[in-house]
Design a protein around this motif. Structure first.
Motif, mmCIF file in Angstrom:
data_model
loop_
_atom_site.group_PDB
_atom_site.id
_atom_site.type_symbol
_atom_site.label_atom_id
_atom_site.label_comp_id
_atom_site.label_asym_id
_atom_site.label_seq_id
_atom_site.Cartn_x
_atom_site.Cartn_y
_atom_site.Cartn_z
ATOM 1 N N ASP A 1 -24.805 -25.498 -9.394
ATOM 2 C CA ASP A 1 -23.970 -24.234 -10.377
ATOM 3 C C ASP A 1 -23.260 -23.947 -9.691
ATOM 4 O O ASP A 1 -22.903 -23.646 -8.630
ATOM 5 C CB ASP A 1 -24.838 -23.371 -10.262
ATOM 6 N N PRO A 2 -21.827 -23.916 -9.963
ATOM 7 C CA PRO A 2 -20.543 -23.709 -9.712
ATOM 8 C C PRO A 2 -20.031 -22.693 -9.011
ATOM 9 O O PRO A 2 -19.701 -21.840 -7.460
ATOM 10 C CB PRO A 2 -19.452 -24.209 -10.888
ATOM 11 N N SER B 1 -10.191 -26.920 -9.574
ATOM 12 C CA SER B 1 -11.350 -28.471 -9.719
ATOM 13 C C SER B 1 -11.346 -28.846 -11.554
ATOM 14 O O SER B 1 -11.058 -29.822 -11.470
ATOM 15 C CB SER B 1 -12.514 -28.136 -9.356
ATOM 16 N N GLU B 2 -11.551 -27.960 -12.182
ATOM 17 C CA GLU B 2 -11.209 -28.336 -13.825
ATOM 18 C C GLU B 2 -10.101 -29.130 -13.786
ATOM 19 O O GLU B 2 -9.964 -30.003 -14.725
ATOM 20 C CB GLU B 2 -11.782 -27.640 -14.773
ATOM 21 N N GLY C 1 -10.519 -32.363 -12.348
ATOM 22 C CA GLY C 1 -11.397 -32.915 -13.000
ATOM 23 C C GLY C 1 -12.210 -33.949 -11.844
ATOM 24 O O GLY C 1 -13.293 -34.710 -11.627
ATOM 25 N N ILE C 2 -13.441 -32.969 -10.492
ATOM 26 C CA ILE C 2 -13.720 -32.699 -10.009
ATOM 27 C C ILE C 2 -14.718 -31.471 -9.712
ATOM 28 O O ILE C 2 -14.342 -30.767 -10.539
ATOM 29 C CB ILE C 2 -12.849 -32.662 -8.823
ATOM 30 N N LYS C 3 -16.224 -32.566 -10.355
ATOM 31 C CA LYS C 3 -17.013 -31.464 -10.856
ATOM 32 C C LYS C 3 -17.884 -31.286 -9.104
ATOM 33 O O LYS C 3 -18.152 -31.695 -8.280
ATOM 34 C CB LYS C 3 -17.680 -32.504 -11.507
ATOM 35 N N PHE C 4 -18.824 -29.863 -8.822
ATOM 36 C CA PHE C 4 -19.092 -28.976 -8.240
ATOM 37 C C PHE C 4 -20.566 -29.937 -8.195
ATOM 38 O O PHE C 4 -21.248 -29.847 -9.536
ATOM 39 C CB PHE C 4 -19.460 -27.603 -7.578
ATOM 40 N N VAL C 5 -21.170 -30.069 -6.894
ATOM 41 C CA VAL C 5 -22.263 -30.763 -6.540
ATOM 42 C C VAL C 5 -23.538 -28.930 -7.088
ATOM 43 O O VAL C 5 -23.451 -28.256 -6.657
ATOM 44 C CB VAL C 5 -23.229 -30.553 -5.450
ATOM 45 N N SER D 1 -22.247 -22.634 -5.813
ATOM 46 C CA SER D 1 -21.564 -23.543 -4.729
ATOM 47 C C SER D 1 -20.021 -23.235 -4.251
ATOM 48 O O SER D 1 -20.042 -23.172 -3.351
ATOM 49 C CB SER D 1 -21.664 -25.142 -5.358
ATOM 50 N N ARG E 1 -12.195 -23.232 -8.979
ATOM 51 C CA ARG E 1 -12.570 -23.198 -10.608
ATOM 52 C C ARG E 1 -11.895 -24.052 -11.351
ATOM 53 O O ARG E 1 -12.183 -24.870 -11.620
ATOM 54 C CB ARG E 1 -13.805 -22.458 -10.849
#
Length: 484
Positions: free
Chosen positions: A92-93, A82-83, A86-90, A96, A79
């Motif tokens: 609820d992280p 990814s933050e 700047g990458i967002k998960f589809v 997912s 998590r």
């Protein structure tokens, strides 16, 4: 050269937390044979964690997939990375991220069962490509080390298991979809049913000719490198140190240096011819070869073992340093050649045949070949598939234009000077069945492969032991069947 290993840092982080090196052999065992012992302990850990105040937990087992535990810290590492990217998960992280980790474990589990392997040279090539990409983006190795607060060696060590797992997963996926094919009728039907705004966009494609000139290295610099290699040989022969130690300290082959110069079993055809001729003639592991000049630089070699038509050896590579003066001379000469071509004294293609130092493109009158896909060799490049330095120059060129000379690092890791000509450019556009059939076919094939892999994961989940903390059981997962 591009090899397809340009990974996002988020994906690297995802693989980093798997820790599969110690568990791969266990994963090959039957689920039913191991649940009584190892999984009972893990189940207790999951159950116990549910009765503890969440605020007091340092770490906990949140999922068990097969014989593998997924920790809360695994999810948090992914998590945070990814933050940062700047990458967002589809979705609820919290749901997912552990699901994605679990899916990777399923592929690695199957790779262990099917004895899928990757060689050390494949792993190191992927790491080198990634590091070289980062260097090209940030400007220099020194800047990269400063930015990441790690040495290049530390980066390689940290990335090793991640890349090995990634390549195991990739090979497992390729094995699962290798027999998938699509017909022209399927392609036409798929696109006839698509709305116009859903038809894929074909990125800009270019064809490029290149003339390269290697800056001349003075004999004094070559002598310095050879003397250093002779000194290494003397020190090993006198028992002052080992070949492997010197390789770790001094070899400029990043792929093998961290392994003490050791290369995995490899056939003659995969090696530089000059290197292979010497290496395959070695018979005594206690002796060190004479100095060998290859396209990569200068080597000394030590035999480890021979097995059939393959050899395992160590080597130390040193590369003569290119001076700025030599670079400037090559740039000046290329500048004159470029002016003569523009004055129509001779063609770019004739200049390549007579003057270019790169035999691969010289034999093709300078036309670069795109080897990003081994099964689809072509002269057409998307911008992302060109060497970074070439792409930057091509970006603002017009068809038929000759560039100003520039420097780049070639596929052998050497600094070289280059001149390029833009042969053709097809601007980005919506695909058409007549002009872009191969693009459309690739889209349909990718869809079929994606469906096959999705169905495989769903089926694999049904046959794999899964237990999760109760708070995850209400998640909206991509794959069905996690909650037993």
């Amino acid at each position: 050269m591009k090899t397809g290993y340009k990974m996002s840092l988020a994906f690297i982080a995802l693989l980093l937390i798997m820790g599969m090196s110690a568990s791969a052999s266990r994963m090959g065992m039957s689920r039913h044979a191991s649940v009584a012992d190892s999984d009972s302990a893990k189940l207790e850990a999951v159950n116990d964690s549910q009765s503890i105040d969440p605020g007091s937990i340092v770490d906990e087992v949140i999922w068990v997939v097969g014989d593998e535990a997924i920790l809360k810290s695994d999810v948090e590492v992914t998590r945070l990375q990814s933050e940062a990217d700047g990458i967002k998960f589809v979705g609820d992280p919290d749901c997912s991220i552990p699901e994605q980790i679990a899916v990777q474990k399923l592929f690695l589990h199957q790779a262990a069962i099917d004895s899928i392997e990757v060689s050390e040279s494949e792993v190191m090539q992927g790491i080198d490509d990634q590091i070289n990409y980062w260097v090209s983006m940030i400007g220099s190795r020194e800047k990269l080390e400063e930015y990441r607060k790690q040495s290049i060696t530390q980066m390689r060590q940290q990335m090793h298991d991640d890349f090995k797992n990634r390549q195991l997963i990739q090979k497992m996926k390729q094995e699962l979809v290798k027999d998938i094919k699509v017909s022209p009728a399927q392609v036409r039907k798929y696109f006839n049913d698509l709305p116009t705004d859903s038809i894929p966009f074909v990125p800009t494609e270019v064809e490029v000719e290149i003339l390269t000139m290697q800056p001349r290295i003075p004999m004094e610099e070559i002598s310095r490198v050879k003397n250093q290699l002779r000194d290494f040989t003397d020190r090993v022969n006198k028992g002052e140190t080992t070949f492997a130690t010197l390789a770790r300290l001094y070899s400029e082959d990043p792929g093998s240096a961290r392994m003490g110069g050791e290369m995995d079993y490899i056939g003659r055809g995969m090696l530089d011819p000059a290197f292979a001729n010497v290496a395959f003639n070695l018979t005594d592991p206690k002796k060190i070869s004479k100095i060998v000049e290859s396209e990569f630089g200068y080597h000394i070699i030590q035999l480890i073992d021979k097995r059939g038509d393959k050899i395992k050896c160590r080597h130390i590579l040193l590369k003569p340093k290119v001076s700025q003066e030599a670079i400037d001379k090559s740039i000046g000469r290329l500048d004159s050649i470029g002016n003569d071509i523009r004055a129509k004294k001779f063609t770019f293609e004739a200049a390549v045949e007579a003057l270019s130092d790169d035999k691969d493109t010289r034999n093709n009158k300078g036309l670069m070949a795109n080897t990003a896909q081994a099964d689809n060799r072509t002269s057409k490049f998307q911008m992302k598939d060109l060497p970074t330095e070439v792409a930057r120059v091509v970006d603002t060129m017009k068809v038929g234009q000759i560039s100003a000379p520039f420097t780049m690092v070639n596929s052998k890791g050497k600094t070289t000077c280059a001149l390029i000509k833009l042969v053709s450019r097809v601007e980005g556009h919506r695909a058409t069945i007549t002009e872009d059939f191969q693009v459309m076919k690739d889209v349909v094939l990718a869809k079929e492969r994606e469906k096959t892999l999705h169905d495989w994961v769903v089926d694999k989940i049904k046959k794999t032991y899964v237990r999760m903390n109760d708070r995850y059981k209400n998640c909206n997962f991509e794959y069905q069947g996690w909650v037993k």
